[in-house]
Motif scaffolding. Structure first.
Motif, PDB file in Angstrom:
ATOM      1  N   ARG A 286       0.835  -1.213   0.000  1.00  0.00           N
ATOM      2  CA  ARG A 286       0.000   0.000   0.000  1.00  0.00           C
ATOM      3  C   ARG A 286       0.861   1.250   0.000  1.00  0.00           C
ATOM      4  O   ARG A 286       0.603   2.200  -0.743  1.00  0.00           O
TER       5      ARG A 286
ATOM      6  N   ARG B  53     -14.361   1.270  -0.298  1.00  0.00           N
ATOM      7  CA  ARG B  53     -15.022   0.101   0.296  1.00  0.00           C
ATOM      8  C   ARG B  53     -16.536   0.255   0.206  1.00  0.00           C
ATOM      9  O   ARG B  53     -17.170   0.812   1.097  1.00  0.00           O
TER      10      ARG B  53
ATOM     11  N   ARG C 203     -11.546   5.191   2.565  1.00  0.00           N
ATOM     12  CA  ARG C 203     -10.602   5.143   3.687  1.00  0.00           C
ATOM     13  C   ARG C 203      -9.238   5.619   3.193  1.00  0.00           C
ATOM     14  O   ARG C 203      -8.712   5.075   2.214  1.00  0.00           O
TER      15      ARG C 203
ATOM     16  N   TYR D 244      -1.286   4.272  11.071  1.00  0.00           N
ATOM     17  CA  TYR D 244      -0.679   3.055  10.528  1.00  0.00           C
ATOM     18  C   TYR D 244       0.797   3.258  10.180  1.00  0.00           C
ATOM     19  O   TYR D 244       1.553   2.296  10.114  1.00  0.00           O
TER      20      TYR D 244
ATOM     21  N   ASP E 291     -10.790   1.677   8.715  1.00  0.00           N
ATOM     22  CA  ASP E 291     -10.636   0.240   8.949  1.00  0.00           C
ATOM     23  C   ASP E 291     -11.802  -0.266   9.795  1.00  0.00           C
ATOM     24  O   ASP E 291     -12.457  -1.257   9.470  1.00  0.00           O
TER      25      ASP E 291
HETATM   26  C1  IPM Z   1      -7.898  -4.377   6.236  1.00  0.00           C
HETATM   27  C2  IPM Z   1      -7.115  -5.252   7.164  1.00  0.00           C
HETATM   28  C3  IPM Z   1      -5.685  -4.733   7.229  1.00  0.00           C
HETATM   29  C4  IPM Z   1      -5.713  -3.359   7.860  1.00  0.00           C
HETATM   30  C5  IPM Z   1      -4.662  -5.638   7.922  1.00  0.00           C
HETATM   31  C6  IPM Z   1      -4.665  -7.030   7.370  1.00  0.00           C
HETATM   32  C7  IPM Z   1      -3.285  -5.038   7.858  1.00  0.00           C
HETATM   33  O1  IPM Z   1      -7.725  -5.304   8.412  1.00  0.00           O
HETATM   34  O2  IPM Z   1      -7.510  -4.265   5.062  1.00  0.00           O
HETATM   35  O3  IPM Z   1      -8.909  -3.816   6.645  1.00  0.00           O
HETATM   36  O4  IPM Z   1      -5.731  -3.209   9.098  1.00  0.00           O
HETATM   37  O5  IPM Z   1      -5.718  -2.396   7.105  1.00  0.00           O
END
Ligand code: IPM
Ligand code: MN
Length: 380
Positions: free
Chosen positions: A99, A109, A137, A144, A252
């Motif tokens: 990403r 999403r 998102r 993150y 998320d």
């Molecule tokens: C998502 C997943 C991921 C995130 C993980 C697998 C790193 O939960 O794509 O929603 O937290 O972004």
């Protein structure tokens, strides 16, 4: 069909990833046969599978291949086997690195309730019927990735953990622009979510969204909501929303919540997009929002529809194949209407007998994939 000039990198990953990807392969093959939509496909390992093979959750060559591909189709990563690995070696780091390096800042999403699944939701049918929302998102910044981060030991011997939430104006602006652009093609409404009441990033987020709206998108209806209130409103009256735009962590959480409005986490696809280059091409990765579901992996129980719908998003967003994307989405809808259900979609149904009485047919992963292909045959 080969020599298609459409380069696709397939990364099935771990857990149910390879299983659901196998069903999508059937549809990819069908598209080549019946619609002359072929791909040059490369395949590679990521996550735990890459740890097993290379000792790293992703290797540079895979990242390079992803950068060069027109699109990446991703399964899922993670599982108990690698849970105790050090942080930087966790399977999830493979996905996060993709990403970040591909700069896929906009994660789309969509949460859509198929009529046939209205009863599969834990919410009342009158609340979720017809629901069609799009959560955008932010995917490459925020808590993150913010620095400093880590666990350190303080002078007294006690440990301390730090994660940093940070956003620049540019990062907020570009993801909000994607939300406004999408709203223009939908119901023209954007709700921006943050926590400006307690977080500086929230204050900046709200200012930038408001400014961008004033400058370029005043025809779109913009509202702001605190993310906690939005979590509540999603359950109270989800249909008030059209496009929701929010940061990496809130997005998320809110998208997992939204998935349950649709009946199952096994139904939600996603598209992660970068900025268009000079030729209009954008780097892109498509993945279901469900994880690797180690508890059901290898048992043929997983729902392949989120991966299927992710492939449909790929046809639409990376290759402008709207007709083919519609076909896949219609096949999914019809198969659900015909009563086909993987176990996740029968969570509220007492037993097989009750399911049968309601005209529902319990199927495994492969049967669901086959049903989609058969329906595609019927549709064309
Ligand atoms: C998502 C997943 C991921 C995130 C993980 C697998 C790193 O939960 O794509 O929603 O937290 O972004
Ligand atoms: Mn998630």
């Amino acid at each position: 069909m080969t020599g298609s000039n459409r380069n696709l990198l397939v990364l099935p990953g771990d857990g149910i990833g390879p299983e659901v990807m196998n069903e999508v392969r059937k549809v990819i093959a069908w598209m080549g046969r019946k619609r002359a939509v072929g791909f040059d496909i490369k395949e590679d390992v990521v996550g735990g599978a890459a740890l097993d093979k290379h000792g790293a959750p992703i290797v540079g060559a895979t990242v390079d291949a992803a950068m060069e591909a027109d699109a990446v189709l991703f399964g899922s990563v993670g599982g108990p086997k690698w849970d105790s690995f050090p942080f930087e070696k966790k399977p999830e780091r493979g996905l996060l690195r993709l990403r970040k390096e591909m700069d896929l800042f906009a994660n789309l999403r969509p949460a859509k309730v198929f009529d046939a699944l209205v009863d599969a939701s834990t919410l009342k049918p009158e609340i979720v019927k017809g629901l069609d929302i799009m959560i955008i998102r932010e995917l490459t910044s925020g808590v993150y990735f913010g620095e400093p981060r880590g666990i350190t030991t303080l002078a007294g011997g006690e440990r301390e953990a730090i994660d940093t939430q940070r956003y620049t104006e540019g990062e907020i602006r570009r993801v909000c622009a994607v939300a406004f652009d999408l709203a223009l093609k939908r119901k023209n409404k954007v709700c921006s979510a943050e926590k400006a009441n307690v977080m500086h990033t929230g204050v900046l987020w709200r200012e930038v969204a408001t400014q961008l709206h004033k400058e370029h998108y005043s025809d779109v209806e913009l509202t702001h909501m605190y993310a906690d209130a939005l979590a509540m409103q999603l359950l109270r009256s989800p249909r008030q929303f059209d496009v929701i735009v929010t940061d990496n962590l809130f997005g998320d959480i809110l998208s997992d919540e939204a998935s349950m409005l649709t009946g199952s986490l096994g139904m939600l696809p996603s598209a992660s997009l970068g900025a268009p280059d000079a030729t209009g091409r954008r780097k892109a990765l498509y993945e279901p929002i469900h994880g690797s579901a180690p508890d059901i992996a290898g048992k043929g129980l997983a729902n392949p529809l989120a991966e299927m719908l992710s492939y449909a998003m790929m046809l639409r967003y990376s290759f402008d194949l709207d007709g083919e994307a519609d076909l896949v989405e219609r096949a999914v809808e019809n198969v659900l209407t015909a009563g086909y259900r993987t176990a996740d979609l029968l969570a509220g149904v007492a037993d097989d007998k009750t399911a049968a009485a309601r005209g529902l047919k319990k199927v495994g992963t492969q049967e669901m994939g086959d049903a989609i292909v058969k329906e595609l045959d019927r549709l064309v």
